[in-house]
Design a protein around this motif. Structure first.
Motif, PDB file in Angstrom:
ATOM      1  N   PRO A 257     -33.637 -20.099   8.794  1.00  0.00           N
ATOM      2  CA  PRO A 257     -34.417 -21.321   8.994  1.00  0.00           C
ATOM      3  C   PRO A 257     -35.914 -21.029   8.824  1.00  0.00           C
ATOM      4  CG  PRO A 257     -33.661 -20.462  11.111  1.00  0.00           C
ATOM      5  CD  PRO A 257     -33.120 -19.560  10.049  1.00  0.00           C
TER       6      PRO A 257
ATOM      7  N   LEU B 161     -40.076 -23.135   8.312  1.00  0.00           N
ATOM      8  CA  LEU B 161     -40.888 -24.342   8.242  1.00  0.00           C
ATOM      9  C   LEU B 161     -41.338 -24.506   6.792  1.00  0.00           C
ATOM     10  CD1 LEU B 161     -43.130 -23.938  11.419  1.00  0.00           C
ATOM     11  CD2 LEU B 161     -41.009 -25.251  11.171  1.00  0.00           C
TER      12      LEU B 161
ATOM     13  N   LEU C  99     -39.236 -22.473  17.582  1.00  0.00           N
ATOM     14  CA  LEU C  99     -40.002 -22.620  16.339  1.00  0.00           C
ATOM     15  C   LEU C  99     -41.007 -21.497  16.142  1.00  0.00           C
ATOM     16  CD1 LEU C  99     -40.512 -26.472  16.296  1.00  0.00           C
ATOM     17  CD2 LEU C  99     -38.906 -25.114  14.952  1.00  0.00           C
TER      18      LEU C  99
ATOM     19  N   LEU D 277     -39.532 -18.706  13.962  1.00  0.00           N
ATOM     20  CA  LEU D 277     -39.159 -18.925  12.559  1.00  0.00           C
ATOM     21  C   LEU D 277     -40.196 -18.283  11.652  1.00  0.00           C
ATOM     22  CD1 LEU D 277     -37.956 -22.646  12.464  1.00  0.00           C
ATOM     23  CD2 LEU D 277     -36.709 -20.586  13.137  1.00  0.00           C
TER      24      LEU D 277
ATOM     25  N   LEU E 228     -32.331 -27.302  15.885  1.00  0.00           N
ATOM     26  CA  LEU E 228     -32.683 -27.144  14.467  1.00  0.00           C
ATOM     27  C   LEU E 228     -32.024 -28.198  13.592  1.00  0.00           C
ATOM     28  CD1 LEU E 228     -32.625 -23.259  14.145  1.00  0.00           C
ATOM     29  CD2 LEU E 228     -34.637 -24.758  14.210  1.00  0.00           C
TER      30      LEU E 228
ATOM     31  N   VAL F 247     -37.551 -28.723   9.139  1.00  0.00           N
ATOM     32  CA  VAL F 247     -37.085 -27.346   9.045  1.00  0.00           C
ATOM     33  C   VAL F 247     -36.137 -27.292   7.855  1.00  0.00           C
ATOM     34  CG1 VAL F 247     -35.649 -25.545  10.127  1.00  0.00           C
ATOM     35  CG2 VAL F 247     -37.338 -26.767  11.511  1.00  0.00           C
TER      36      VAL F 247
END
Length: 102
Positions: free
Chosen positions: A12, A14, A48, A51, A83, A92
């Protein structure tokens, strides 16, 4: 409740234009995207913040489970649910663990 089916080997990340931000006026962390913002609770911020676009979901689950001394199964379920909601909003993205570039 069954967790959404995100495989442990997905990565995963951004996408371009989405970032974490400290809202100093309100004293909170937010996830910013073009024309959107989501206030984050401490759990969302913890997820987050990890990530990096390099580690797999399985690696992230193991890291957070160890850091917070929580059962990996519960951490995995919570992460997948969180997520999945952000993936649905296109905040995401996922890639396979062998793929490069964001």
């Amino acid at each position: 409740m069954t967790a959404p089916s995100l495989p442990d080997d997905c990565v995963p990340y951004l996408p371009r234009g989405v970032r974490l931000h400290d809202d100093k006026v309100r004293g909170i962390r937010v996830l910013l995207a073009p024309e959107r913002a989501i206030s984050l609770d401490p759990v969302g911020d913890a997820i987050l913040s990890e990530l990096d676009g390099a580690r797999t979901l399985g690696d992230l689950i193991a890291e957070l489970a160890a850091r917070y001394q929580a059962p990996a199964e519960q951490v995995g379920q919570d992460m997948r649910e969180f997520l999945t909601g952000l993936i649905d909003r296109r905040m995401v993205f996922l890639r396979e663990s062998g793929a490069r570039g964001a």
